[in-house]
Scaffold this active site. Structure first.
Site, PDB file in Angstrom:
ATOM      1  N   HIS A   1     117.747  54.195   4.723  1.00 31.95           N
ATOM      2  CA  HIS A   1     116.336  54.550   4.475  1.00 31.95           C
ATOM      3  C   HIS A   1     115.453  54.212   5.677  1.00 31.95           C
ATOM      4  CE1 HIS A   1     117.544  54.810   0.189  1.00 31.95           C
ATOM      5  NE2 HIS A   1     118.247  53.725   0.486  1.00 31.95           N
TER       6      HIS A   1
ATOM      7  N   SER B   1     105.329  63.063  32.312  1.00 36.21           N
ATOM      8  CA  SER B   1     104.232  63.869  31.808  1.00 36.21           C
ATOM      9  C   SER B   1     103.333  64.233  32.973  1.00 36.21           C
ATOM     10  CB  SER B   1     103.453  63.067  30.769  1.00 36.21           C
ATOM     11  OG  SER B   1     102.139  63.564  30.656  1.00 36.21           O
TER      12      SER B   1
ATOM     13  N   LYS C   1     104.586  57.933  31.108  1.00 37.48           N
ATOM     14  CA  LYS C   1     105.556  58.522  30.183  1.00 37.48           C
ATOM     15  C   LYS C   1     106.937  58.776  30.775  1.00 37.48           C
ATOM     16  CE  LYS C   1     104.423  60.766  26.741  1.00 37.48           C
ATOM     17  NZ  LYS C   1     104.549  60.587  25.301  1.00 37.48           N
TER      18      LYS C   1
ATOM     19  N   GLU D   1     115.659  65.728  22.684  1.00 33.79           N
ATOM     20  CA  GLU D   1     114.709  66.518  21.887  1.00 33.79           C
ATOM     21  C   GLU D   1     115.106  67.992  21.856  1.00 33.79           C
ATOM     22  OE1 GLU D   1     110.275  65.190  22.255  1.00 33.79           O
ATOM     23  OE2 GLU D   1     111.265  64.704  24.132  1.00 33.79           O
TER      24      GLU D   1
END
Ligand code: ARG
Length: 462
Positions: free
Chosen positions: A160, A281, A287, A294
């Site tokens: 969970h 970025s 970043k 992804e």
């Protein structure tokens, strides 16, 4: 009909094909990828035609020569593909006749593009599946090395997405290994089932020439000729099966990707991905984005889409060959490219990831991950499991209130919850103790993990 009509069926028609229709129905833009398989199939077909006396030796020799010439032209990028010639088959056949003359016109004896295309896709896919399977093996080998390296590294195991019990990081990598092992098996099953040869089915009914289909099948490495000509030209199960196996594998990769993205976030900070697999970025200088995981996560969607695409393509299609089937190629090719590239990326990236042991350890400590161990401890001292569960729940609530871990509680504090607690409780409250206790087949004890790594190495060798 004008003499320069390049169509191979010109005889029956009173006007040329509409230009739009020609472009709309052509598949050469994408099926030229099957060229080498098409040539291999034609070569075998020609050898069989010679074997049964339809071609003589000279004709076979020039067909072989012409096909080899075409193979080289295509490899060198010198072949001129023509949309007017619709597909890979007619492009190659037309060039063959251009190169060797009349013998080229005999090649299509006892054959139709319907059994030809069904054969080409199988030849092509059969080979590409071995590339996918090798990609899986290479990723698995990387996972085994990583699992061995990090067998003792402690990761909070989640259910969970809440900290559940401590596990070995290597054990988690072996879970990924098992997922891939099933993918490998599914692809192998699919390759084995599809290894039957459609050639000889011709348009749909077989042919009146006495083809020796076993002869051709043997040359092409098929187990047997397809037993039913109608099914042979119509069946695309193998493409669906492959895409289903690929979709499951991509789903697995997407789950791994999701964990890599989570783990590499500042909030988790469990792992660092190699810089060469991340991007920055354009606006936020701090970043480091996990683009590759992804993207793999995203691409899992398109592969599942390709599977649905093929299922819908075949749904309710009457036997036997229908032009609809030309639509099978793009989703199939896209699936192959996506799966092969995703496996390639993960094989290189995952074994190179940097593991932040301290952070994972801290995080496992914060989550009361050894509560089950305390309950098991009480059970071994004579408490019933349900009672132990209740008591440990109270102990955890107490520890939360005191803002400390169970292992940081004093013996006296713990004794208040169950008088059976003694000094040796602290051995089971440590993360290491919890891991080592699970030394059963498939369990997370480092010793077990190392055993499984070695067993897996042997398994994938065979
Ligand atoms: N381009 C076709 C395909 O991909 C080849 C078979 C065409 N056969 C036919 N009779 N139109 O399925």
């Amino acid at each position: 009909m004008s003499k320069d009509d390049s169509r191979m069926w010109g005889g029956r028609f009173n006007e040329p094909t509409d230009e739009f229709v020609q472009a709309f129905t052509a598949s050469v833009g994408f099926d030229q990828r099957l060229a080498q398989a098409d040539i291999e199939g034609s070569r075998a077909h020609a050898m069989m035609l010679k074997h049964i006396g339809v071609l003589n030796s000279d004709e076979l020799t020039s067909i072989k020569y012409g096909l080899q010439q075409i193979r080289e032209e295509i490899e060198a990028g010198k072949f001129t593909w023509s949309v007017a010639l619709e597909d890979v088959h007619m492009n190659i056949e037309a060039r063959l006749t251009e190169l060797i003359g009349d013998a080229g016109k005999k090649l299509h004896t006892g054959r139709s593009r319907n059994d030809q295309i069904a054969t080409d896709i199988r030849l092509y896919l059969r080979e590409q599946i071995t590339v996918c399977m090798a990609g899986i093996r290479s990723f698995q080998n990387g996972l085994l090395d990583l699992a061995e390296r990090e067998a003792e590294t402690i990761l909070p195991g989640f259910t969970h997405l809440q900290v559940a019990q401590p596990v070995s990081f290597g054990h988690h990598m072996l879970a990924w290994f098992e997922m891939l092992e099933r993918d490998h098996g599914r692809l192998g099953d699919c390759a084995a089932r599809m290894n039957q040869m459609p050639l000889g089915a011709a348009a749909l009914a077989g042919t009146s020439y006495e083809l020796d289909r076993e002869f051709t099948a043997e040359i092409l490495g098929f187990d047997i000729p397809c037993r039913n000509s109608i099914d042979a030209v119509s069946d695309r199960d193998f493409a669906i099966e492959f895409c289903a196996a690929a979709a499951i594998c991509m789903t697995h990769l997407s789950r791994m990707a999701e964990e890599l993205v989570l783990w590499s976030s500042a909030q988790f900070d469990f792992i660092r991905l190699p810089d060469r697999y991340c991007t920055g970025s354009s606006i936020m200088p701090q970043k480091k984005n996990p683009d590759v995981p992804e993207l793999v996560r995203g691409k899992a969607g398109r592969v599942s889409g390709n599977l649905i695409n093929l299922l819908m393509l075949m749904k309710a299609q009457p036997l036997s060959y229908n032009k609809d089937n030309q639509e099978d190629k793009e989703p199939l090719f896209d699936t192959l490219d996506t799966l092969i590239n995703s496996l390639l990326a993960f094989s290189d990236m995952v074994p190179a990831l940097n593991v932040n042991k301290e952070k994972m350890y801290q995080s496992a400590q914060q989550g009361y991950a050894t509560a089950t161990d305390l309950a098991d401890y009480l059970v071994k001292k004579g408490t019933a499991f349900r009672d132990a569960h209740e008591v440990v729940g109270q102990a955890v609530a107490f520890a939360i209130e005191q803002n400390k871990d169970l292992s940081a509680c004093t013996l006296e504090e713990l004794k208040k919850f169950d008088a059976r607690v003694e000094e040796d409780v602290f051995e089971v409250l440590t993360l290491e103790g919890s891991l080592n206790a699970r030394n059963i087949t498939g369990g997370t004890a480092p010793e077990q993990v190392l055993f499984q790594v070695n067993a897996a190495r042997t398994r994938i060798k065979n």
